[in-house]
Design a protein around this motif. Sequence first.
Motif, PDB file in Angstrom:
ATOM      1  N   SER A 153       8.574 -83.916  64.301  1.00 33.84           N
ATOM      2  CA  SER A 153       7.963 -82.693  63.778  1.00 33.84           C
ATOM      3  C   SER A 153       7.093 -82.992  62.556  1.00 33.84           C
ATOM      4  O   SER A 153       6.079 -82.340  62.336  1.00 33.84           O
ATOM      5  CB  SER A 153       9.033 -81.647  63.440  1.00 33.84           C
ATOM      6  N   THR A 154       7.460 -84.008  61.786  1.00 38.01           N
ATOM      7  CA  THR A 154       6.687 -84.402  60.610  1.00 38.01           C
ATOM      8  C   THR A 154       5.503 -85.283  60.991  1.00 38.01           C
ATOM      9  O   THR A 154       4.422 -85.171  60.416  1.00 38.01           O
ATOM     10  CB  THR A 154       7.586 -85.177  59.617  1.00 38.01           C
ATOM     11  N   CYS A 155       5.702 -86.158  61.959  1.00 43.05           N
ATOM     12  CA  CYS A 155       4.691 -87.129  62.383  1.00 43.05           C
ATOM     13  C   CYS A 155       4.546 -87.045  63.903  1.00 43.05           C
ATOM     14  O   CYS A 155       5.118 -87.855  64.636  1.00 43.05           O
ATOM     15  CB  CYS A 155       5.104 -88.527  61.964  1.00 43.05           C
ATOM     16  N   PRO A 156       3.804 -86.059  64.410  1.00 46.59           N
ATOM     17  CA  PRO A 156       3.771 -85.815  65.857  1.00 46.59           C
ATOM     18  C   PRO A 156       3.187 -86.941  66.700  1.00 46.59           C
ATOM     19  O   PRO A 156       3.447 -87.008  67.893  1.00 46.59           O
ATOM     20  CB  PRO A 156       2.933 -84.536  65.995  1.00 46.59           C
ATOM     21  N   GLU A 157       2.428 -87.848  66.110  1.00 50.67           N
ATOM     22  CA  GLU A 157       1.844 -88.960  66.869  1.00 50.67           C
ATOM     23  C   GLU A 157       2.736 -90.207  66.857  1.00 50.67           C
ATOM     24  O   GLU A 157       2.425 -91.188  67.516  1.00 50.67           O
ATOM     25  CB  GLU A 157       0.466 -89.312  66.308  1.00 50.67           C
ATOM     26  N   GLN A 158       3.810 -90.153  66.106  1.00 51.77           N
ATOM     27  CA  GLN A 158       4.682 -91.317  65.954  1.00 51.77           C
ATOM     28  C   GLN A 158       5.403 -91.654  67.257  1.00 51.77           C
ATOM     29  O   GLN A 158       5.837 -90.775  67.986  1.00 51.77           O
ATOM     30  CB  GLN A 158       5.702 -91.031  64.855  1.00 51.77           C
ATOM     31  N   LYS A 159       5.528 -92.975  67.540  1.00 49.52           N
ATOM     32  CA  LYS A 159       6.293 -93.460  68.682  1.00 49.52           C
ATOM     33  C   LYS A 159       7.588 -94.064  68.153  1.00 49.52           C
ATOM     34  O   LYS A 159       7.653 -94.510  67.007  1.00 49.52           O
ATOM     35  CB  LYS A 159       5.521 -94.544  69.434  1.00 49.52           C
ATOM     36  N   PHE A 160       8.594 -94.109  69.022  1.00 54.70           N
ATOM     37  CA  PHE A 160       9.904 -94.599  68.614  1.00 54.70           C
ATOM     38  C   PHE A 160      10.390 -95.717  69.518  1.00 54.70           C
ATOM     39  O   PHE A 160      10.208 -95.672  70.734  1.00 54.70           O
ATOM     40  CB  PHE A 160      10.940 -93.465  68.637  1.00 54.70           C
ATOM     41  N   ILE A 161      11.026 -96.686  68.878  1.00 48.90           N
ATOM     42  CA  ILE A 161      11.797 -97.708  69.586  1.00 48.90           C
ATOM     43  C   ILE A 161      13.253 -97.413  69.268  1.00 48.90           C
ATOM     44  O   ILE A 161      13.624 -97.271  68.102  1.00 48.90           O
ATOM     45  CB  ILE A 161      11.444 -99.125  69.109  1.00 48.90           C
ATOM     46  N   LEU A 162      14.074 -97.304  70.297  1.00 49.39           N
ATOM     47  CA  LEU A 162      15.505 -97.101  70.118  1.00 49.39           C
ATOM     48  C   LEU A 162      16.204 -98.404  70.465  1.00 49.39           C
ATOM     49  O   LEU A 162      15.873 -99.043  71.469  1.00 49.39           O
ATOM     50  CB  LEU A 162      16.016 -95.979  71.019  1.00 49.39           C
ATOM     51  N   SER A 163      17.150 -98.781  69.640  1.00 48.34           N
ATOM     52  CA  SER A 163      17.841-100.041  69.858  1.00 48.34           C
ATOM     53  C   SER A 163      19.299 -99.895  69.458  1.00 48.34           C
ATOM     54  O   SER A 163      19.636 -99.078  68.596  1.00 48.34           O
ATOM     55  CB  SER A 163      17.171-101.138  69.015  1.00 48.34           C
TER      56      SER A 163
END
Length: 190
Positions: free
Chosen positions: A81-91
Amino acid sequence: MGAMAMAVPVVRRHECASVYLIHAAGTFENGLGVVGKPLAGNLTDVLPSFAAVGLDSSAEYDATVAEGGQTMGDLIANLSSTCPEQKFILSGYSKGAMVVHATDLSDELKSHVCGISVFGDPDDAKGLAAGRGLADVWPIVDPVIGVNVAPFCNDGDAICDGGLDIATHLAYATDGSVTQAAAVLAAACA
């Protein structure tokens, strides 16, 4: 946040980093833990706009897996919601891998996840928690092993492979698995 709380060891901080690693540490670990630290270090070297955070673990196994999945999901929602273009890596490592499987995301939030890596996963098909049936459940759109999902289970690992060797379960940080994971994740998230 219950028994599992977020630590804030940020590897490289950018306001709205392009890629954000969220790593769930193993039993009794804090922050990025023994596997998350070198993984974040490898990703820092190849992703120009990168940040990382680790989820702390507690000794209560089942409760922390559910709470960890909720914490990870809430963190992704808040950061998105703060950084709508952000991608995430889950580990996740060991119990932390179970947290990744337990992260329930909407399709919209799954579309922000560009890569997943797990190490010594008890939910693996031969793992200690295989009965949960989550070996192929990933919080990402169109999971493809080796493309955007990088699972690592050493032969004979007592936690994920049904073996008797605990040393192989402790080797992921130093046996090349982290380097291989970083290569897959960097390609998926670039």
